[in-house]
Design an enzyme around this catalytic site. Sequence first.
Site, PDB file in Angstrom:
ATOM      1  CG  ASP A 159      35.353 -61.946 -54.023  1.00  0.00           C
ATOM      2  OD1 ASP A 159      34.877 -60.959 -53.430  1.00  0.00           O
ATOM      3  OD2 ASP A 159      34.756 -63.036 -54.135  1.00  0.00           O
ATOM      4  CE1 TYR A 207      24.725 -62.303 -44.658  1.00  0.00           C
ATOM      5  CE2 TYR A 207      24.324 -60.026 -45.318  1.00  0.00           C
ATOM      6  CZ  TYR A 207      24.525 -60.976 -44.328  1.00  0.00           C
ATOM      7  OH  TYR A 207      24.529 -60.597 -43.006  1.00  0.00           O
ATOM      8  CG  HIS A 234      31.369 -61.507 -54.507  1.00  0.00           C
ATOM      9  ND1 HIS A 234      32.016 -62.485 -53.776  1.00  0.00           N
ATOM     10  CD2 HIS A 234      30.058 -61.591 -54.146  1.00  0.00           C
ATOM     11  CE1 HIS A 234      31.148 -63.115 -53.009  1.00  0.00           C
ATOM     12  NE2 HIS A 234      29.955 -62.604 -53.220  1.00  0.00           N
ATOM     13  CB  SER A 259      28.043 -65.009 -52.468  1.00  0.00           C
ATOM     14  OG  SER A 259      28.400 -64.056 -51.492  1.00  0.00           O
TER      15      SER A 259
END
Length: 373
Positions: free
Chosen positions: A271, A91, A300, A185
């Site tokens: 996470d 992201y 994460h 992700s």
Amino acid sequence: MLTDLDLPALWEYRSGYQEPDDFDAFWASTLTTARASGGGITLTPVPTELTTIDLYDAEFAGFGGHPVRAWLRLPRTRSGPLPAVVQFHGYGSGRGGPYDDLLWASAGYAHLLMDTRGQGGAHAGGATADPVGSGPSYPGFLTRGIEDRETYYYRRVFTDAVRAVDAVRSLDAVDPARVAVAGNSQGAGIALATAGLVPDLAAGYFQAPFLTDIRRALRVTATDPYAELAGYLGARRQSAATAFTTLAYFDGVGFARRALAPAHFSTGLMDTVCPPSTAFGAYHAYRGPKRIRTWEFNGHEAGGSEDVTDVLAAFRSALDPAKAPAPGKAPLPANTPLPANTPLPADTPPKNTPVPGNVPAPRNAPAPGNEER
């Protein structure tokens, strides 16, 4: 600390996601339209100081025929068509610079790293604009165009990703039967969507996937990017039903039900960005062969470099860079056109019946730790 389910509960958890009846029709129409817009992939050689990798600045036609940039990296020493890895970034990231992300080409693969449209302003700079506007949205990307599935931002991104696979398969340097997708992700969410929309991929790697089991994520994390959705709905209190209707067409659990490529998932049990239950929601729904690695004391980042070690070994088995090339393949030319446009195959796997949330599974879950299946 754990903020989600513990490992035995994760093995039992099943997502309550329910897909729209016209999920397949929506995506078939979207991809048919995108492919009908035509366009080819152009490759411009980029001089570097690298001695073992050739670099190309690539551009291909994505959603709406919009130009999408990518880096194509190839091992300099090659004798024929290569297996390929199409990678997607996290992201806010773009494709980065010429000397970033050298792993896959160094391991013997053709490597296409797609720029995510409109992103790259936060880190790993991007070069692809998103020429489509949207109505009101919360800062970030998650809620752009969310009031309608036709205008939602990730409709364009997921279509770009499928077109990236089309593009890399058109290259003479690539064996089209040996193409994998990979990401972490957001990149894992894009890769998972691509695996569901391109059922004949050779393998997939999904580390800490975003955009999976979205309703569950919104209940168990207050961290960005999912916090963007909470912020949007907090300001637009009447929009929840509309937003979740749109998101149902983009949830990774729906794509997982259609994906057939051997899959390699990874998640950190701490996470708070993409909670592990959301990764397991997609994992349990995944239709093809699959394994998942869990990391008890990681967030994460999941398994980090140890995940890379795992997936390199798995991809070598699935894609085999040393495999002899198919007959008749020539070295890579620049500015290679895409093949003739073809519609989304009509043999998209039939949807599975949604499984209610938290349905007990056989009680043979492994003890907590770095488990894999």
